[in-house]
Scaffold this active site. Sequence first.
Site, mmCIF file in Angstrom:
data_model
loop_
_atom_site.group_PDB
_atom_site.id
_atom_site.type_symbol
_atom_site.label_atom_id
_atom_site.label_comp_id
_atom_site.label_asym_id
_atom_site.label_seq_id
_atom_site.Cartn_x
_atom_site.Cartn_y
_atom_site.Cartn_z
ATOM 1 N N CYS A 116 37.768 23.208 49.253
ATOM 2 C CA CYS A 116 39.030 23.957 49.249
ATOM 3 C C CYS A 116 39.807 23.782 50.556
ATOM 4 C CB CYS A 116 38.766 25.430 48.984
ATOM 5 S SG CYS A 116 37.936 25.700 47.425
ATOM 6 N N HIS A 238 45.041 29.042 51.262
ATOM 7 C CA HIS A 238 44.343 28.621 50.046
ATOM 8 C C HIS A 238 44.298 29.806 49.087
ATOM 9 C CE1 HIS A 238 41.406 27.397 47.217
ATOM 10 N NE2 HIS A 238 40.401 28.077 47.750
ATOM 11 N N ASN A 268 42.195 29.637 41.139
ATOM 12 C CA ASN A 268 41.849 28.902 42.357
ATOM 13 C C ASN A 268 41.700 27.420 41.988
ATOM 14 O OD1 ASN A 268 40.341 27.673 44.404
ATOM 15 N ND2 ASN A 268 39.064 29.475 44.777
HETATM 16 O O1 UT7 Z 1 37.846 28.644 46.869
HETATM 17 C C1 UT7 Z 1 36.539 28.532 47.319
HETATM 18 C C2 UT7 Z 1 36.110 29.743 47.954
HETATM 19 N N1 UT7 Z 1 35.707 30.724 46.965
HETATM 20 C C3 UT7 Z 1 36.078 31.997 47.136
HETATM 21 O O2 UT7 Z 1 36.839 32.302 48.028
HETATM 22 C C4 UT7 Z 1 35.462 33.018 46.235
HETATM 23 C C5 UT7 Z 1 35.103 34.271 47.019
HETATM 24 N N2 UT7 Z 1 34.465 35.291 46.181
HETATM 25 C C6 UT7 Z 1 35.161 36.021 45.285
HETATM 26 O O3 UT7 Z 1 36.348 35.834 45.091
HETATM 27 C C7 UT7 Z 1 34.430 37.158 44.600
HETATM 28 O O4 UT7 Z 1 33.156 37.294 45.167
HETATM 29 C C8 UT7 Z 1 34.285 36.969 43.052
HETATM 30 C C9 UT7 Z 1 35.639 37.132 42.379
HETATM 31 C C10 UT7 Z 1 33.706 35.610 42.718
HETATM 32 C C11 UT7 Z 1 33.360 38.043 42.476
HETATM 33 O O5 UT7 Z 1 33.899 39.316 42.781
HETATM 34 P P1 UT7 Z 1 33.017 40.432 43.489
HETATM 35 O O6 UT7 Z 1 33.849 41.614 43.665
HETATM 36 O O7 UT7 Z 1 32.415 39.814 44.725
HETATM 37 O O8 UT7 Z 1 31.918 40.735 42.405
HETATM 38 P P2 UT7 Z 1 30.329 40.733 42.545
HETATM 39 O O9 UT7 Z 1 29.819 39.334 42.437
HETATM 40 O O10 UT7 Z 1 29.918 41.546 43.743
HETATM 41 O O11 UT7 Z 1 29.909 41.523 41.267
HETATM 42 C C12 UT7 Z 1 30.162 42.934 41.131
HETATM 43 C C13 UT7 Z 1 29.763 43.373 39.745
HETATM 44 C C14 UT7 Z 1 28.356 42.935 39.338
HETATM 45 O O12 UT7 Z 1 27.844 43.908 38.482
HETATM 46 P P3 UT7 Z 1 26.791 45.002 39.009
HETATM 47 O O13 UT7 Z 1 25.624 44.223 39.547
HETATM 48 O O14 UT7 Z 1 27.504 45.785 40.063
HETATM 49 O O15 UT7 Z 1 26.480 45.796 37.780
HETATM 50 C C15 UT7 Z 1 28.610 41.680 38.544
HETATM 51 O O16 UT7 Z 1 27.578 41.406 37.631
HETATM 52 O O17 UT7 Z 1 30.651 42.797 38.782
HETATM 53 C C16 UT7 Z 1 29.897 42.023 37.843
HETATM 54 N N3 UT7 Z 1 30.698 40.857 37.512
HETATM 55 C C17 UT7 Z 1 31.576 40.829 36.509
HETATM 56 N N4 UT7 Z 1 31.906 41.763 35.597
HETATM 57 C C18 UT7 Z 1 32.843 41.419 34.690
HETATM 58 C C19 UT7 Z 1 30.723 39.660 38.155
HETATM 59 N N5 UT7 Z 1 31.617 38.850 37.566
HETATM 60 C C20 UT7 Z 1 32.144 39.552 36.542
HETATM 61 C C21 UT7 Z 1 33.104 39.268 35.564
HETATM 62 N N6 UT7 Z 1 33.429 40.218 34.680
HETATM 63 N N7 UT7 Z 1 33.719 38.063 35.512
#
Ligand code: UT7
Length: 311
Positions: A116, A238, A268
């Site tokens: 990225c 980005h 993204n």
């Molecule tokens: O461009 C390259 C660089 N990449 C980035 O900059 C990405 C950086 N990271 C992110 O943007 C975020 O971490 C994500 C959007 C990928 C994920 O969001 P998050 O707020 O960090 O979610 P999380 O992984 O901490 O998950 C929180 C909860 C979990 O459930 P529990 O364990 O709290 O019950 C996940 O299982 O949300 C759940 N979850 C979802 N629920 C519905 C994770 N993905 C999803 C989903 N839909 N798509």
Amino acid sequence: MTGKIIGTGSYIPDTRWDNNVLAGMMDTSDEWIRERTGIVSRHIADKSTVSEMACEAAKKALEDAHESDDTFSADDIDVIIVCTLASDVLLPAVSCLVAEKIGASKAFCYDLNAACSGFLFAYNTCVSYMNSGLVKNALIIGAEKLSDQVDWSDRGTAILFGDGAGAAIVKATDGNAHMVMHSDGSRYDALTLLTGKKMYMDGQKVFRFALKSVPEVIEELLLGADMKKSDVDMYVLHQANKRIIEGVAKRLGEDMEKFPMNLSEYGNTSSASIPILLDELKRGGAIRSGMNIVMAGFGAGLSWGAATITV
Ligand code: UT7
């Protein structure tokens, strides 16, 4: 010497998947994706390849450069760099295909993978060539087909990404270039795409890295450039996640109005996100000659960096 962006172009595939399409494929919802990322839709290159998208974006950037300077032609381009993390063509470099398609017979060509951060690294590379006297004009392109690389059952990763390409023609111009680039290979496993596998991302880890490193690298850039935040008209970041961009603005103490975004439409698109946004801003008249713009990229590597850009 610095690099002035004299032409931009982009290619966005027609097929558009909104969040509800994804909700039909995996356990997620429109509400969750909007709230956690700001993304509403992404475009999917079901009919085009990385190399085709790169060529289309390049053609448009060349037309745009020609519009502002009718003496500018493909033969004025000295280097073509295509940034991509995975292409349909591995040999030769995609940039060689672009050269053939647009008739850039004098350019040397290679591809660059800094994930990225690719477009930012390519801009800094071509501006460094300009300062060494090696090149006068460069064509840099970010092109990605991430829909082929994500696991569509992995809701923590797949919801974030989209396909597309963006290109810019950069011309050596009087002025001072300011750039910063970093990589930390010890954290390579936060975001990987191994041969024969699908993309793996530790979203939380990458999120925390971006929130810390991006404001820091912008501060480092401004310090080196002897600029104040009040001198900056716009930050082109980005387009990874709306919450990251909001967090960066907050940590810098800057107004969100200085941070244009288009990730709600495209998701993204990795190395393509910055040039697609630049193209939209230029064509929409939001970027005007003489503005002080800071560009910042971050992603797998981990790699990150920033640069002042001239328009
Ligand atoms: O461009 C390259 C660089 N990449 C980035 O900059 C990405 C950086 N990271 C992110 O943007 C975020 O971490 C994500 C959007 C990928 C994920 O969001 P998050 O707020 O960090 O979610 P999380 O992984 O901490 O998950 C929180 C909860 C979990 O459930 P529990 O364990 O709290 O019950 C996940 O299982 O949300 C759940 N979850 C979802 N629920 C519905 C994770 N993905 C999803 C989903 N839909 N798509």
